[in-house]
Design a protein around this motif. Structure first.
Motif, PDB file in Angstrom:
ATOM      1  N   PHE A 250      24.380  18.674  21.534  1.00  0.00           N
ATOM      2  CA  PHE A 250      24.067  17.194  21.396  1.00  0.00           C
ATOM      3  C   PHE A 250      25.302  16.358  22.076  1.00  0.00           C
ATOM      4  O   PHE A 250      26.351  16.706  21.251  1.00  0.00           O
ATOM      5  CB  PHE A 250      23.726  16.954  20.075  1.00  0.00           C
ATOM      6  CG  PHE A 250      23.157  15.425  19.935  1.00  0.00           C
ATOM      7  CD1 PHE A 250      22.755  14.414  20.989  1.00  0.00           C
ATOM      8  CD2 PHE A 250      23.351  14.670  18.482  1.00  0.00           C
ATOM      9  CE1 PHE A 250      22.486  13.469  20.748  1.00  0.00           C
ATOM     10  CE2 PHE A 250      22.713  13.562  18.394  1.00  0.00           C
ATOM     11  CZ  PHE A 250      22.365  12.746  19.388  1.00  0.00           C
ATOM     12  N   GLU A 251      25.390  15.487  22.749  1.00  0.00           N
ATOM     13  CA  GLU A 251      26.400  14.490  23.163  1.00  0.00           C
ATOM     14  C   GLU A 251      25.866  12.996  23.183  1.00  0.00           C
ATOM     15  O   GLU A 251      24.935  13.035  23.772  1.00  0.00           O
ATOM     16  CB  GLU A 251      27.003  15.116  24.344  1.00  0.00           C
ATOM     17  CG  GLU A 251      28.072  14.359  25.137  1.00  0.00           C
ATOM     18  CD  GLU A 251      28.865  15.103  26.404  1.00  0.00           C
ATOM     19  OE1 GLU A 251      29.324  14.257  27.214  1.00  0.00           O
ATOM     20  OE2 GLU A 251      28.835  16.218  26.458  1.00  0.00           O
ATOM     21  N   PRO A 264      26.226  22.665  16.226  1.00  0.00           N
ATOM     22  CA  PRO A 264      26.288  23.640  15.219  1.00  0.00           C
ATOM     23  C   PRO A 264      25.581  24.977  15.680  1.00  0.00           C
ATOM     24  O   PRO A 264      24.769  25.015  16.425  1.00  0.00           O
ATOM     25  CB  PRO A 264      25.070  22.833  14.409  1.00  0.00           C
ATOM     26  CG  PRO A 264      24.562  22.070  15.399  1.00  0.00           C
ATOM     27  CD  PRO A 264      25.190  21.663  16.350  1.00  0.00           C
ATOM     28  N   THR A 265      26.369  26.133  15.350  1.00  0.00           N
ATOM     29  CA  THR A 265      25.856  27.337  15.939  1.00  0.00           C
ATOM     30  C   THR A 265      25.436  28.293  14.658  1.00  0.00           C
ATOM     31  O   THR A 265      25.322  29.448  15.085  1.00  0.00           O
ATOM     32  CB  THR A 265      27.181  28.009  16.322  1.00  0.00           C
ATOM     33  OG1 THR A 265      28.319  28.060  15.371  1.00  0.00           O
ATOM     34  CG2 THR A 265      27.832  27.375  17.558  1.00  0.00           C
ATOM     35  N   TYR A 289      18.228  19.391  14.783  1.00  0.00           N
ATOM     36  CA  TYR A 289      17.313  19.985  14.108  1.00  0.00           C
ATOM     37  C   TYR A 289      16.439  20.891  14.817  1.00  0.00           C
ATOM     38  O   TYR A 289      16.383  20.564  16.257  1.00  0.00           O
ATOM     39  CB  TYR A 289      16.081  18.839  13.550  1.00  0.00           C
ATOM     40  CG  TYR A 289      16.510  17.826  12.686  1.00  0.00           C
ATOM     41  CD1 TYR A 289      16.708  18.083  11.425  1.00  0.00           C
ATOM     42  CD2 TYR A 289      17.224  16.686  13.185  1.00  0.00           C
ATOM     43  CE1 TYR A 289      17.164  16.846  10.469  1.00  0.00           C
ATOM     44  CE2 TYR A 289      17.829  15.575  12.255  1.00  0.00           C
ATOM     45  CZ  TYR A 289      17.394  15.660  11.034  1.00  0.00           C
ATOM     46  OH  TYR A 289      17.997  14.816  10.024  1.00  0.00           O
ATOM     47  N   LEU A 290      16.141  22.141  14.219  1.00  0.00           N
ATOM     48  CA  LEU A 290      15.785  23.187  14.934  1.00  0.00           C
ATOM     49  C   LEU A 290      14.435  23.582  14.143  1.00  0.00           C
ATOM     50  O   LEU A 290      14.472  23.904  12.995  1.00  0.00           O
ATOM     51  CB  LEU A 290      16.550  24.282  15.267  1.00  0.00           C
ATOM     52  CG  LEU A 290      15.628  25.327  16.076  1.00  0.00           C
ATOM     53  CD1 LEU A 290      15.300  24.731  17.378  1.00  0.00           C
ATOM     54  CD2 LEU A 290      16.835  26.539  16.382  1.00  0.00           C
ATOM     55  N   GLY A 296      23.405  22.792  10.668  1.00  0.00           N
ATOM     56  CA  GLY A 296      24.724  22.299  10.481  1.00  0.00           C
ATOM     57  C   GLY A 296      24.853  20.975   9.656  1.00  0.00           C
ATOM     58  O   GLY A 296      23.555  20.371   9.161  1.00  0.00           O
ATOM     59  N   PRO A 297      25.937  20.623   9.202  1.00  0.00           N
ATOM     60  CA  PRO A 297      25.925  19.434   8.183  1.00  0.00           C
ATOM     61  C   PRO A 297      25.777  17.949   8.931  1.00  0.00           C
ATOM     62  O   PRO A 297      26.057  17.010   8.238  1.00  0.00           O
ATOM     63  CB  PRO A 297      27.363  19.750   7.775  1.00  0.00           C
ATOM     64  CG  PRO A 297      28.066  20.091   8.757  1.00  0.00           C
ATOM     65  CD  PRO A 297      27.270  20.934   9.728  1.00  0.00           C
ATOM     66  N   GLY A 298      25.870  17.878  10.153  1.00  0.00           N
ATOM     67  CA  GLY A 298      25.895  16.694  11.005  1.00  0.00           C
ATOM     68  C   GLY A 298      27.305  16.298  11.232  1.00  0.00           C
ATOM     69  O   GLY A 298      28.167  16.869  10.660  1.00  0.00           O
ATOM     70  N   LYS A 299      27.397  15.436  12.114  1.00  0.00           N
ATOM     71  CA  LYS A 299      29.018  15.016  12.723  1.00  0.00           C
ATOM     72  C   LYS A 299      29.137  13.735  12.620  1.00  0.00           C
ATOM     73  O   LYS A 299      28.388  12.942  13.295  1.00  0.00           O
ATOM     74  CB  LYS A 299      29.127  15.607  13.972  1.00  0.00           C
ATOM     75  CG  LYS A 299      30.603  15.279  14.551  1.00  0.00           C
ATOM     76  CD  LYS A 299      30.916  15.770  15.807  1.00  0.00           C
ATOM     77  CE  LYS A 299      32.379  15.401  16.234  1.00  0.00           C
ATOM     78  NZ  LYS A 299      32.554  15.927  17.547  1.00  0.00           N
TER      79      LYS A 299
END
Length: 351
Positions: A250-251, A264-265, A289-290, A296-299
């Motif tokens: 996501f960018e 997130p991996t 979200y998947l 992941g924790p968010g950025k």
């Protein structure tokens, strides 16, 4: 499902004599190491160290159509340590009797079968879902709240798709398909196919946003296949694509050209299956979200999002790879959807 760990091991070629799958498992880093050896005749040999292990595994083996597929169900009670989050340590190797067989190249030259080399999987349970999900009535109300456009891709024919007065064009002749009587659009990366939604002012989202869509990705050798966005890198504003390993990238890009990326991996797309994908930004945090769960924790990111004249596209961002597979129901919002709403929509809208 809280009871079993399910594995599907697939090989797009018929097995030869001596071929096998090896599943390496441990309940903790110290071990002991447990091994399942699965052969084309449907047999499963289970060992703990040098001794037989009563794994409780149920195995379904299929070799039809030039493919080899093994489905395995393993009782969690025999896999995980008691207390704390449910964790499984796992490696999987496709082995052969032919000379030179090696399961994997390791830059550390370590032992692939050592407990410390196994990949850690944390099994999520009910606690990973929001405590309260929206009701059907609430989902209906939220569906149009700050909605920019929605393309259900329900036409089933033609070269354009409607999105509440904002149409998109099927470029390079993607074809229509059906599943369960419901349409979807199928794109081929080799034919450079994508959907072009143009660049109306409504597509300039400078603050909060949500991209939500359903895709069935068929992996090929194409790198960085695109999902949804307006441009990429030097020409980008916001975008979502697939990285190697089928993880989500996501960018969002600031007015000064600063690229804010989040990849997130700890979860990846399931190939050949329908996946709900969502990316949100609320002005402070980027989230991915998947299939209803946050990855992941968010950025933390605080920026405005720049605008550009690039068209909004699905399947190609103007550079890098084209998407290969099916898509249905693309939505764009001028708000950050909550985790509860993403989860609720996944449960309500999956096929």
């Amino acid at each position: 499902d809280g009871q079993q760990l399910y594995l599907r091991l697939e090989e797009p070629a018929a097995p030869a004599v001596g071929d096998r799958w090896e599943v390496l498992l441990s309940a903790s880093r110290p071990g002991p190491l447990r091994t399942l050896t699965l052969t084309p005749d449907g047999k499963c040999a289970a060992r703990e160290g040098d001794q037989p292990w009563d794994s409780g595994a149920v195995v379904k083996n299929a070799t039809a159509g030039g493919r080899w597929q093994v489905d395995v169900a393993l009782p969690l009670a025999r896999l995980v340590a008691t207390g704390g989050p449910a964790r499984v340590y796992l490696n999987v190797a496709r082995r052969t009797a032919r000379p030179g067989d090696e399961p994997v190249w390791s830059p550390t030259f370590g032992d692939f079968a050592a407990p410390e080399a196994l990949r850690e999987l944390v099994l999520d349970g009910p606690s990973t879902w929001p405590a309260r999900l929206p009701s059907a009535a609430e989902l209906t109300t939220l569906a149009t709240q700050e909605l920019v456009a929605r393309w259900p891709l329900a036409e089933g024919q033609g070269s354009s798709v409607a999105g509440g007065g904002w149409s998109g064009q099927l470029t390079n002749k993607p074809r229509w398909t059906k599943e369960g009587g419901r349409p979807a659009v199928r794109l081929s990366d080799s034919a450079r196919q994508f959907i072009d939604f143009g660049s109306p002012p409504a597509a300039d989202l400078t603050g909060a946003l949500t991209m939500l869509l359903w895709v069935r990705y068929e992996p090929t050798e194409t790198w960085y296949p695109a999902l949804l966005g307006k441009g990429y890198e030097a020409t980008g504003t916001y975008g979502l694509h697939i990285r190697p390993g089928r993880t989500l990238w996501f960018e969002i890009d600031g007015p000064d050209g600063t690229r804010n990326t989040y990849n997130p991996t700890d979860a990846c797309l399931s190939p050949g299956q329908w996946n709900q994908v969502a990316a949100t930004y609320d002005g402070a945090t980027m989230r991915v979200y998947l299939n209803g769960r946050e990855v992941g924790p968010g950025k933390a990111v605080a920026t405005a999002i720049r605008t550009n004249t690039e068209p909004l596209r699905f399947g190609w961002l103007g550079s890098y790879g084209f998407f290969n597979g099916d898509v249905r129901d693309i939505r764009l919002y001028r708000r950050a959807m909550s985790a509860a709403e993403v989860a609720g929509r996944y449960l309500a809208e999956r096929w």
